[in-house]
Design an enzyme around this catalytic site. Structure first.
Site, PDB file in Angstrom:
ATOM      1  N   CYS A 145       7.417  19.113 -13.538  1.00  0.00           N
ATOM      2  CA  CYS A 145       6.523  19.477 -14.227  1.00  0.00           C
ATOM      3  C   CYS A 145       5.527  20.577 -13.383  1.00  0.00           C
ATOM      4  O   CYS A 145       4.753  21.363 -14.088  1.00  0.00           O
ATOM      5  CB  CYS A 145       5.291  18.741 -14.812  1.00  0.00           C
ATOM      6  N   CYS A 152       3.651  12.547 -14.117  1.00  0.00           N
ATOM      7  CA  CYS A 152       4.725  13.287 -15.609  1.00  0.00           C
ATOM      8  C   CYS A 152       5.596  12.145 -15.967  1.00  0.00           C
ATOM      9  O   CYS A 152       6.489  12.173 -16.994  1.00  0.00           O
ATOM     10  CB  CYS A 152       4.739  14.487 -15.524  1.00  0.00           C
ATOM     11  N   HIS A 163       0.675  -1.310   0.137  1.00  0.00           N
ATOM     12  CA  HIS A 163       0.052  -0.133   0.088  1.00  0.00           C
ATOM     13  C   HIS A 163       0.857   1.312  -0.213  1.00  0.00           C
ATOM     14  O   HIS A 163       0.454   2.439   0.268  1.00  0.00           O
ATOM     15  CB  HIS A 163      -0.916   0.050   1.330  1.00  0.00           C
ATOM     16  N   ASN A 211      -6.048 -13.505  13.817  1.00  0.00           N
ATOM     17  CA  ASN A 211      -6.948 -12.578  14.302  1.00  0.00           C
ATOM     18  C   ASN A 211      -7.726 -12.589  15.213  1.00  0.00           C
ATOM     19  O   ASN A 211      -7.878 -13.742  15.709  1.00  0.00           O
ATOM     20  CB  ASN A 211      -7.936 -12.089  12.876  1.00  0.00           C
ATOM     21  N   CYS A 271       4.799  12.368  -8.761  1.00  0.00           N
ATOM     22  CA  CYS A 271       3.756  13.634  -9.460  1.00  0.00           C
ATOM     23  C   CYS A 271       2.422  13.103  -9.402  1.00  0.00           C
ATOM     24  O   CYS A 271       2.137  11.924  -9.775  1.00  0.00           O
ATOM     25  CB  CYS A 271       4.206  13.851 -10.719  1.00  0.00           C
ATOM     26  N   SER A 306      -7.913  -7.803   7.727  1.00  0.00           N
ATOM     27  CA  SER A 306      -9.247  -7.907   7.728  1.00  0.00           C
ATOM     28  C   SER A 306      -9.565  -8.605   6.376  1.00  0.00           C
ATOM     29  O   SER A 306     -10.846  -9.320   6.005  1.00  0.00           O
ATOM     30  CB  SER A 306     -10.230  -7.141   8.040  1.00  0.00           C
TER      31      SER A 306
END
Length: 271
Positions: A170, A138, A126, A235, A134, A211
């Protein structure tokens, strides 16, 4: 857990598909004081406004409210910097030291606590809050975040600080190098192909505090099971993984504390 001892012995004797892979989610960091992402304490707050993660944590929201999202990013960085790795992070580091060539750690977390505990072989699916890129894509370049003072929840960025967050190529806004809810996994930023290959070659995949609410973690579990590996879901309660895979003979669940499980696992490895 009798099955764990037998599974571990079987995996350790294999010559192929013998990786032991851990998949971690927000649950492993809760003992460090970091709120879980989707729990009742995980609602994002900015000033007097309240957002659910599914609406705030999107590129669409960023495109309309870049300053607000960047302010929240540096607030989160402050929260993460004040947290410390907990016993479970260090237990994973100890397991990695025991089996460095067979160990993989895939994490959904962006808090950097695994690295701060000393883990080396970490795949951040993640993204992370150390980098930015950017917002207009770009180029494929990823930049280290500038050294901007970390913020309290009600403390905005200054004009000079905002100038440090423009793309050097940019001039458009940069964005945190993290995966938002309205985006898709890819290899370049989120190790999609790499982690699917790891899961395929894992004799054992252990889920710690996730989860299973997003696509790639479920695909990793499916991949491990498809190629004959075992999966153990650690868990406190049943979740999406349970719902999706409980009928598979190679899927097991451990309901209890992550630290307790990892202490048991490490002792079995030594024995």
């Amino acid at each position: 857990m009798k099955e764990l001892k037998n599974i571990l012995q079987e995996v350790q004797t294999k010559k192929s598909r013998n990786y032991i892979t851990f998949l971690t989610g927000a649950g492993i960091s809760s003992a460090s004081g970091i709120p879980t992402y989707r729990g009742s304490d995980g609602i994002w707050i900015k000033g007097t406004k309240y957002y659910k993660p599914e609406s705030f944590g999107t590129f669409e929201h960023f495109s309309k409210n870049a300053d607000e999202v960047w302010q929240y990013t540096f607030f989160r960085k402050k929260m993460f910097s004040e947290a410390k790795p907990n016993d479970s992070h260090y237990l994973l580091k100890g397991i990695e030291d025991c089996i460095p060539d067979k160990f993989n750690l895939i994490t959904q977390n962006i808090d950097n606590l695994h690295q701060r505990a000393g883990s080396k072989k970490v795949y951040e699916i993640h993204g992370n809050l150390r980098e930015m890129r950017c917002s207009e894509e770009c180029s494929k370049d990823v930049y280290e975040m500038p050294n901007i003072p970390l913020k309290n929840i009600d403390e905005d960025l200054t004009y000079d600080e905002k100038k440090l967050l423009f793309c050097p190529k940019c001039g458009e806004d940069t964005r945190p190098n993290i995966l938002w809810f309205d985006e898709f996994y890819n290899e370049r930023n989120f190790k999609l192909d790499t982690t699917l290959k790891i899961a395929k070659n894992s004799g054992l995949l252990i889920i710690l505090g996730s989860s299973g609410a997003t696509n790639l973690p479920n695909a990793l579990v499916q991949q491990t099971i498809k190629y004959g590996g075992y999966v153990i879901d650690v868990n406190l309660e049943d979740n999406n993984f349970t719902e999706n895979f409980i009928s598979k003979k190679n899927f097991f669940k451990f309901r209890g504390d992550i630290k307790e499980f990892l202490e048991l696992f490490k002792n079995l490895m030594k024995g």
